[in-house]
Write a protein that holds these residues in place. Sequence first.
Motif, PDB file in Angstrom:
ATOM      1  N   ASP A  66       0.830  -1.213   0.000  1.00 22.31           N
ATOM      2  CA  ASP A  66       0.000   0.000   0.000  1.00 22.31           C
ATOM      3  C   ASP A  66       0.862   1.259   0.000  1.00 22.31           C
ATOM      4  N   ASP A  67       1.956   1.245   0.775  1.00 18.77           N
ATOM      5  CA  ASP A  67       2.874   2.392   0.798  1.00 18.77           C
ATOM      6  C   ASP A  67       3.479   2.632  -0.583  1.00 18.77           C
ATOM      7  N   ILE A  68       3.861   1.557  -1.236  1.00 14.95           N
ATOM      8  CA  ILE A  68       4.458   1.661  -2.567  1.00 14.95           C
ATOM      9  C   ILE A  68       3.460   2.260  -3.548  1.00 14.95           C
ATOM     10  N   LYS A  69       2.231   1.771  -3.520  1.00 16.44           N
ATOM     11  CA  LYS A  69       1.208   2.292  -4.434  1.00 16.44           C
ATOM     12  C   LYS A  69       0.914   3.762  -4.160  1.00 16.44           C
ATOM     13  N   LEU A  70       0.944   4.154  -2.895  1.00 13.81           N
ATOM     14  CA  LEU A  70       0.725   5.556  -2.527  1.00 13.81           C
ATOM     15  C   LEU A  70       1.853   6.443  -3.050  1.00 13.81           C
ATOM     16  N   ILE A  71       3.082   5.989  -2.927  1.00 20.56           N
ATOM     17  CA  ILE A  71       4.232   6.744  -3.452  1.00 20.56           C
ATOM     18  C   ILE A  71       4.103   6.895  -4.963  1.00 20.56           C
ATOM     19  N   LEU A  72       3.777   5.810  -5.644  1.00 19.75           N
ATOM     20  CA  LEU A  72       3.664   5.841  -7.100  1.00 19.75           C
ATOM     21  C   LEU A  72       2.517   6.732  -7.561  1.00 19.75           C
ATOM     22  N   LYS A  73       1.434   6.742  -6.789  1.00 20.67           N
ATOM     23  CA  LYS A  73       0.267   7.550  -7.149  1.00 20.67           C
ATOM     24  C   LYS A  73       0.618   9.032  -7.263  1.00 20.67           C
ATOM     25  N   GLY A  74       1.470   9.524  -6.375  1.00 23.67           N
ATOM     26  CA  GLY A  74       1.821  10.945  -6.382  1.00 23.67           C
ATOM     27  C   GLY A  74       3.047  11.283  -7.199  1.00 23.67           C
ATOM     28  N   LEU A  75       3.668  10.287  -7.813  1.00 25.17           N
ATOM     29  CA  LEU A  75       4.938  10.508  -8.513  1.00 25.17           C
ATOM     30  C   LEU A  75       4.800  11.413  -9.736  1.00 25.17           C
ATOM     31  N   ASN A  76       3.705  11.289 -10.472  1.00 25.03           N
ATOM     32  CA  ASN A  76       3.547  12.084 -11.698  1.00 25.03           C
ATOM     33  C   ASN A  76       3.442  13.587 -11.432  1.00 25.03           C
ATOM     34  N   GLU A  77       3.031  13.964 -10.217  1.00 26.43           N
ATOM     35  CA  GLU A  77       2.916  15.383  -9.884  1.00 26.43           C
ATOM     36  C   GLU A  77       4.238  15.988  -9.434  1.00 26.43           C
ATOM     37  N   GLU A  78       5.240  15.146  -9.205  1.00 20.73           N
ATOM     38  CA  GLU A  78       6.532  15.625  -8.713  1.00 20.73           C
ATOM     39  C   GLU A  78       7.352  16.222  -9.855  1.00 20.73           C
ATOM     40  N   PRO A  79       8.067  17.314  -9.576  1.00 19.63           N
ATOM     41  CA  PRO A  79       8.890  17.942 -10.619  1.00 19.63           C
ATOM     42  C   PRO A  79      10.117  17.097 -10.952  1.00 19.63           C
ATOM     43  N   ASP A  80      10.690  17.368 -12.106  1.00 20.86           N
ATOM     44  CA  ASP A  80      11.906  16.696 -12.541  1.00 20.86           C
ATOM     45  C   ASP A  80      13.062  17.114 -11.629  1.00 20.86           C
ATOM     46  N   VAL A  81      13.982  16.188 -11.358  1.00 23.85           N
ATOM     47  CA  VAL A  81      15.092  16.475 -10.442  1.00 23.85           C
ATOM     48  C   VAL A  81      16.411  16.706 -11.170  1.00 23.85           C
ATOM     49  N   TRP A  82      16.367  16.870 -12.476  1.00 24.97           N
ATOM     50  CA  TRP A  82      17.578  17.068 -13.274  1.00 24.97           C
ATOM     51  C   TRP A  82      18.247  18.399 -12.924  1.00 24.97           C
ATOM     52  N   ALA A  83      19.577  18.367 -12.874  1.00 18.77           N
ATOM     53  CA  ALA A  83      20.379  19.580 -12.730  1.00 18.77           C
ATOM     54  C   ALA A  83      21.397  19.562 -13.862  1.00 18.77           C
ATOM     55  N   ASP A  84      21.529  20.667 -14.582  1.00 18.84           N
ATOM     56  CA  ASP A  84      22.419  20.705 -15.741  1.00 18.84           C
ATOM     57  C   ASP A  84      23.897  20.557 -15.375  1.00 18.84           C
ATOM     58  N   ASN A  85      24.296  21.092 -14.244  1.00 21.64           N
ATOM     59  CA  ASN A  85      25.689  21.009 -13.814  1.00 21.64           C
ATOM     60  C   ASN A  85      25.994  19.598 -13.307  1.00 21.64           C
ATOM     61  N   ASP A  86      27.014  18.952 -13.899  1.00 17.43           N
ATOM     62  CA  ASP A  86      27.347  17.563 -13.563  1.00 17.43           C
ATOM     63  C   ASP A  86      27.648  17.368 -12.077  1.00 17.43           C
ATOM     64  N   ASN A  87      28.477  18.241 -11.508  1.00 21.55           N
ATOM     65  CA  ASN A  87      28.839  18.105 -10.091  1.00 21.55           C
ATOM     66  C   ASN A  87      27.645  18.345  -9.178  1.00 21.55           C
ATOM     67  N   GLU A  88      26.863  19.356  -9.495  1.00 19.32           N
ATOM     68  CA  GLU A  88      25.661  19.656  -8.707  1.00 19.32           C
ATOM     69  C   GLU A  88      24.687  18.483  -8.740  1.00 19.32           C
ATOM     70  N   ARG A  89      24.515  17.903  -9.928  1.00 24.33           N
ATOM     71  CA  ARG A  89      23.603  16.770 -10.093  1.00 24.33           C
ATOM     72  C   ARG A  89      24.115  15.547  -9.327  1.00 24.33           C
ATOM     73  N   ARG A  90      25.409  15.268  -9.426  1.00 29.47           N
ATOM     74  CA  ARG A  90      25.995  14.129  -8.725  1.00 29.47           C
ATOM     75  C   ARG A  90      25.787  14.263  -7.217  1.00 29.47           C
TER      76      ARG A  90
END
Length: 168
Positions: A66-90
């Motif tokens: 149930d916890d897993i399904k709840l996490i997945l349910k809200g995943l599409n509303e979450e923003p992208d976590v990409w950072a253009d700077n390689d070091n910042e992203r790492r």
Amino acid sequence: MLKLNEKVVYGTTGVCVVDSVENKRIGRQTKSYYVLKPISQATATVYLPADNEKLLSKVRAILSADDIKLILKGLNEEPDVWADNDNERRLKFSSMISSGDRKDCLLIMRCLRNRQRFLSGSGKRLHIADERALKEVERLIYDEFSIALDIRPEEVNSFINNELNSEI
């Protein structure tokens, strides 16, 4: 207190089985240790001091279905976590993985797979640090979700995609 044969998640080690409790002498002190066996690393063993609250705080129960399904349910509303700077992203990805938050791991997985698809269109590949991060989050997610959902690790990706009604 951990129970023998209990499956738990320990930090970035992932899912472990509490194999035993042993007394070990280090220097002049004898301490009690939980012996954890990571399920994804057959030859590895983790000795967790039974009196170390900081390390014990990194142990948590496996998520429920149930916890897993709840996490997945809200995943599409979450923003992208990409950072253009390689070091910042790492650093960002490393911090997110270390947090133990499976939603963060799923966000990294979604982000890097989308980036991987984008790059493959032009014959390119992910940066090596991004490939490592992707492998790490896949291992953590697949191990835990397969146990919680009682499916094989190779079925986890299909389960996630079905729940999201899209490809992650």
